[in-house]
Design an enzyme around this catalytic site. Structure first.
Site, PDB file in Angstrom:
ATOM      1  N   ASP A 102      -0.942  26.004  15.307  1.00  0.00           N
ATOM      2  CA  ASP A 102      -2.110  25.773  14.457  1.00  0.00           C
ATOM      3  C   ASP A 102      -3.353  26.439  15.036  1.00  0.00           C
ATOM      4  OD1 ASP A 102      -3.246  24.828  12.167  1.00  0.00           O
ATOM      5  OD2 ASP A 102      -3.149  22.705  12.690  1.00  0.00           O
ATOM      6  N   LYS A 121      -7.539  15.560  10.056  1.00  0.00           N
ATOM      7  CA  LYS A 121      -7.647  16.176  11.384  1.00  0.00           C
ATOM      8  C   LYS A 121      -9.058  15.968  11.920  1.00  0.00           C
ATOM      9  CE  LYS A 121      -4.216  19.787  10.385  1.00  0.00           C
ATOM     10  NZ  LYS A 121      -3.939  21.240  10.324  1.00  0.00           N
ATOM     11  N   LYS A 174      -8.675  22.493  17.561  1.00  0.00           N
ATOM     12  CA  LYS A 174      -8.432  23.870  17.101  1.00  0.00           C
ATOM     13  C   LYS A 174      -9.497  24.318  16.109  1.00  0.00           C
ATOM     14  CE  LYS A 174      -6.511  22.886  12.849  1.00  0.00           C
ATOM     15  NZ  LYS A 174      -6.592  23.583  11.548  1.00  0.00           N
ATOM     16  N   ALA A 225      -3.523  25.714   2.722  1.00  0.00           N
ATOM     17  CA  ALA A 225      -3.201  25.116   1.423  1.00  0.00           C
ATOM     18  C   ALA A 225      -2.704  26.158   0.418  1.00  0.00           C
ATOM     19  CB  ALA A 225      -4.424  24.383   0.874  1.00  0.00           C
ATOM     20  N   SER A 256      -0.804  25.360   8.430  1.00  0.00           N
ATOM     21  CA  SER A 256      -0.457  25.199   7.007  1.00  0.00           C
ATOM     22  C   SER A 256      -1.685  25.380   6.117  1.00  0.00           C
ATOM     23  CB  SER A 256       0.158  23.813   6.775  1.00  0.00           C
ATOM     24  OG  SER A 256      -0.660  22.798   7.356  1.00  0.00           O
ATOM     25  N   ILE A 261     -15.520  20.541   3.306  1.00  0.00           N
ATOM     26  CA  ILE A 261     -15.951  20.165   4.648  1.00  0.00           C
ATOM     27  C   ILE A 261     -15.422  21.150   5.684  1.00  0.00           C
ATOM     28  CG2 ILE A 261     -15.621  18.411   6.457  1.00  0.00           C
ATOM     29  CD1 ILE A 261     -15.811  16.306   4.237  1.00  0.00           C
ATOM     30  N   ARG A 276     -11.380  28.093   6.990  1.00  0.00           N
ATOM     31  CA  ARG A 276     -12.787  27.774   6.717  1.00  0.00           C
ATOM     32  C   ARG A 276     -13.596  27.736   8.005  1.00  0.00           C
ATOM     33  NH1 ARG A 276     -10.419  23.938   3.212  1.00  0.00           N
ATOM     34  NH2 ARG A 276     -10.881  22.218   4.630  1.00  0.00           N
TER      35      ARG A 276
END
EC number: 1.1.1.94
Length: 324
Positions: free
Chosen positions: A244, A106, A189, A138, A136, A279, A255
């Site tokens: 999303d 992404k 996003k 993880a 989604s 990241i 994150r």
């Protein structure tokens, strides 16, 4: 069915776990030999998803020859966007032509200002290319919690066939032809989530967060319109954009949002970036995004404010006033 996942971070590992119930064999490849040995021995990815055990049919490996020696039903590319070109060049001589490539990256590439599908098509033009994207996390995928994501690509027949093979009761995939729209939503996003995190960290309330989300949706629409004259409304209000965006902007499991929260609470930006093991995609995407916006002669106010905060030493107070 045999699947190979290139990229053994949190998302690549989670996808491997999710697909293990419907695939006879899943190769999980990572470049770092020591890390992959650890996954093989412990049957867990201790670095990224330490609490989730890998089923027996997931085969960890650091050998690209080993994981790509046979035909795969599909190959999933699960690395950050800034590493995608290097990965494609590395595996170029090993991938069978016509094997479908599913991209989870992404963002926007530095310098070239290309989206992930454009990078892959440039290097591997003889492989059908799809984007796999949507709300989604993880950890939730690895825990077998329900989610719906999008598979976007030009070949609907092949895409639908892949969806039928890969979907199960909790891991649902829907098809879209709108590769560009899906990628624009996925890129922006993360930046909007940093902004929402800052507002949350400053305790400015849920109303303000909702306002930033709405403005962020407008910026997605602005870039979408500049890149493509025809807007697909179902993309904008579907899982890959609105879905999303809401997920990433409303929980510190993200994150990007948690990074923004820390900024809002007064943490030093540079110190945080140096400490992060994973990241922050919004940070790596905002610079090429602003270059792309300048090239297209469009204004993206929230994204520009986050860019100025991260790279131009604009004060936090000024950034917040601009965001709101």
């Amino acid at each position: 069915m045999k699947i190979t996942i290139l990229g053994a971070g949190s998302f690549g590992t989670a996808i491997a776990i999710a697909l293990s119930s419907i695939s006879t064999s899943i190769n999980l490849w990572g470049r770092n030999h020591t890390d992959m040995q650890s996954i093989t021995i412990n049957r867990k990815n201790l670095k990224y998803l330490p609490t989730y055990e890998l089923p027996d049919n997931i085969i960890p490996s650091s050998s690209i020859d080993e994981v790509l020696s046979d035909h795969n039903t599909c190959i999933i590319l699960a690395v950050p966007t800034q590493q995608l070109r290097t990965l494609c060049l590395y595996v170029q001589q090993h991938i069978f032509e016509q094997t479908p490539l599913l991209i989870c990256s992404k963002g926007i590439e530095n310098i070239s200002l290309k989206f992930p599908s454009e990078i892959v098509k440039e290097i591997l033009p003889n492989n059908p290319t799809y984007i796999l994207s949507g709300p989604s996390f993880a950890k939730e995928i690895a825990a077998n919690l329900p989610c719906t994501i999008v598979l976007a690509g030009e070949n609907e027949v092949l895409g639908t066939s892949l969806i039928n093979k890969m979907s199960n009761k909790t891991f649902k995939i829907v098809y879209s032809k709108d590769t560009l729209g899906v990628q624009i939503g996925a890129a922006l996003k993360n930046i909007i989530a940093i902004a929402c995190g800052i507002i949350t960290g400053k305790n400015l309330g849920n109303n303000a967060v909702a306002s930033v989300i709405a403005k962020g949706m407008e910026e997605i629409k602005t870039l979408y319109t500049a890149k493509n004259e025809t807007i697909n409304l179902s993309t904008l209000i579907g899982p890959s954009c609105l879905g999303d965006l809401i997920l990433t902007c409303t929980t510190t499991h993200s994150r990007n949002m948690s990074f923004g929260v820390a900024i809002g609470q007064g943490e030093d930006i540079n110190k945080m970036l140096n400490k992060k093991s994973e990241i922050i995609e919004g940070v790596s995407t905002v610079k090429p995004l602003i270059s792309l916006a300048e090239k297209l002669n469009i204004e993206l106010p929230i994204c520009t404010s986050i860019y100025n905060l991260l790279y131009k030493n604009v004060s936090l107070d000024k950034t917040i006033s601009e965001i709101l």
